[in-house]
Design an enzyme around this catalytic site. Structure first.
Site, PDB file in Angstrom:
ATOM      1  N   GLU A  12       0.765  -1.159  -0.213  1.00 51.66           N
ATOM      2  CA  GLU A  12      -0.126  -0.159   0.031  1.00 51.66           C
ATOM      3  C   GLU A  12       0.816   1.252   0.048  1.00 51.66           C
ATOM      4  OE1 GLU A  12      -3.805  -0.679   2.517  1.00 51.66           O
ATOM      5  OE2 GLU A  12      -2.325  -2.054   3.196  1.00 51.66           O
ATOM      6  N   GLY A  78     -12.733  -1.881   2.109  1.00 48.37           N
ATOM      7  CA  GLY A  78     -13.684  -2.457   1.652  1.00 48.37           C
ATOM      8  C   GLY A  78     -14.688  -1.408   1.325  1.00 48.37           C
ATOM      9  N   MET A 171      -9.054  -1.102   8.809  1.00 51.63           N
ATOM     10  CA  MET A 171      -8.702  -1.497   9.854  1.00 51.63           C
ATOM     11  C   MET A 171      -7.687  -0.669  10.608  1.00 51.63           C
ATOM     12  SD  MET A 171      -8.100  -5.675   9.128  1.00 51.63           S
ATOM     13  CE  MET A 171      -9.356  -6.689   8.450  1.00 51.63           C
ATOM     14  N   ASP A 195     -12.661  -4.440  -2.421  1.00 50.01           N
ATOM     15  CA  ASP A 195     -13.648  -5.292  -2.546  1.00 50.01           C
ATOM     16  C   ASP A 195     -15.315  -4.585  -2.283  1.00 50.01           C
ATOM     17  OD1 ASP A 195     -14.085  -6.292   0.868  1.00 50.01           O
ATOM     18  OD2 ASP A 195     -12.183  -5.366   0.242  1.00 50.01           O
TER      19      ASP A 195
END
Length: 227
Positions: A12, A78, A171, A195
């Site tokens: 990332e 997500g 997260m 996703d």
């Protein structure tokens, strides 16, 4: 001005770190910090590790040891809102935890008026200006991000939507925002979608992580070029 740039994992953020000039490397608390220059901006970048505590450790070190004045988070997330497709990018306007009781933030330290950490308004406006002046391949949205330490199942998704109505979930972002809040350090997060509800699961995340991370990194680069 010195900008801290945090990504949770190597995938990332390493494409950005590789472009930092005059790099100096320093290890603190089992984390590797890369100091240097990107397009005339002083930066300190690292991958902090996944989840909230790792992100918080990295953020406090950036503030205390490296004296950063602003923090940008780059990475993936997500998608929760059905408006999002894989590859789209969310820029934070406000952030909270979806797995922390609301009273923890308002009744105890840091005694917030609400559960939401606000992204820095000047950084948000800078992002809007950067998007207006440049062409990006993905769609870009501004809105709410929520953070918790779990991949989201169908039942979890329904609860998160009903309580928080976020664009996406990750997260780390809320814990970084939390540390920035108590230290009065301006903050923003740029997260691209790996996703969605239709295309979900760890395999989908892993398949998309590298390519989608570059969508966030490209915006970070343009922000730094505009400072």
């Amino acid at each position: 001005m010195k900008i801290g740039v945090i990504g949770p994992t190597e995938n990332e953020i390493m494409p950005f770190i590789e472009e930092i000039c005059n790099k100096k490397v320093e290890n603190v608390a089992m984390l590797t910090f890369y100091r240097g220059i990107y397009k005339n901006s002083n930066v300190v970048a690292l991958y902090c590790g996944v989840c909230k505590v790792n992100a918080a450790i990295a953020t406090q070190i950036l503030i205390d040891k490296f004296n950063v004045t602003h923090i940008i988070v780059t990475g993936v997330a997500g998608g929760i809102d059905n408006i999002l497709n894989i590859g789209d990018t969310v820029i934070s306007t406000e952030i909270t935890y979806h797995d922390v009781d609301e009273g923890i933030l308002t009744e105890y330290h840091p005694w917030m008026e609400s559960i939401y950490f606000k992204a820095d308004s000047k950084l948000v406006e800078l992002c809007r200006a950067v998007i207006d002046k440049n062409t990006f391949t993905q769609k870009i949205f501004f809105g709410r991000i929520v953070t918790g330490e779990a991949f989201i199942s169908d039942s979890g998704r329904t609860e998160i939507i009903s309580k928080y109505h976020p664009l996406c979930v990750d997260m780390e972002t809320a814990s970084i925002a939390h540390v920035c809040y108590v230290n009065n350090v301006p903050f923003i997060a740029i997260r691209s979608i790996t996703d969605t509800e239709e295309e979900c699961g760890v395999e989908v995340f892993e398949n998309n992580c590298i390519s989608v991370s570059n969508n966030s990194i490209n915006i970070v680069k343009k922000i730094l070029e505009s400072l």
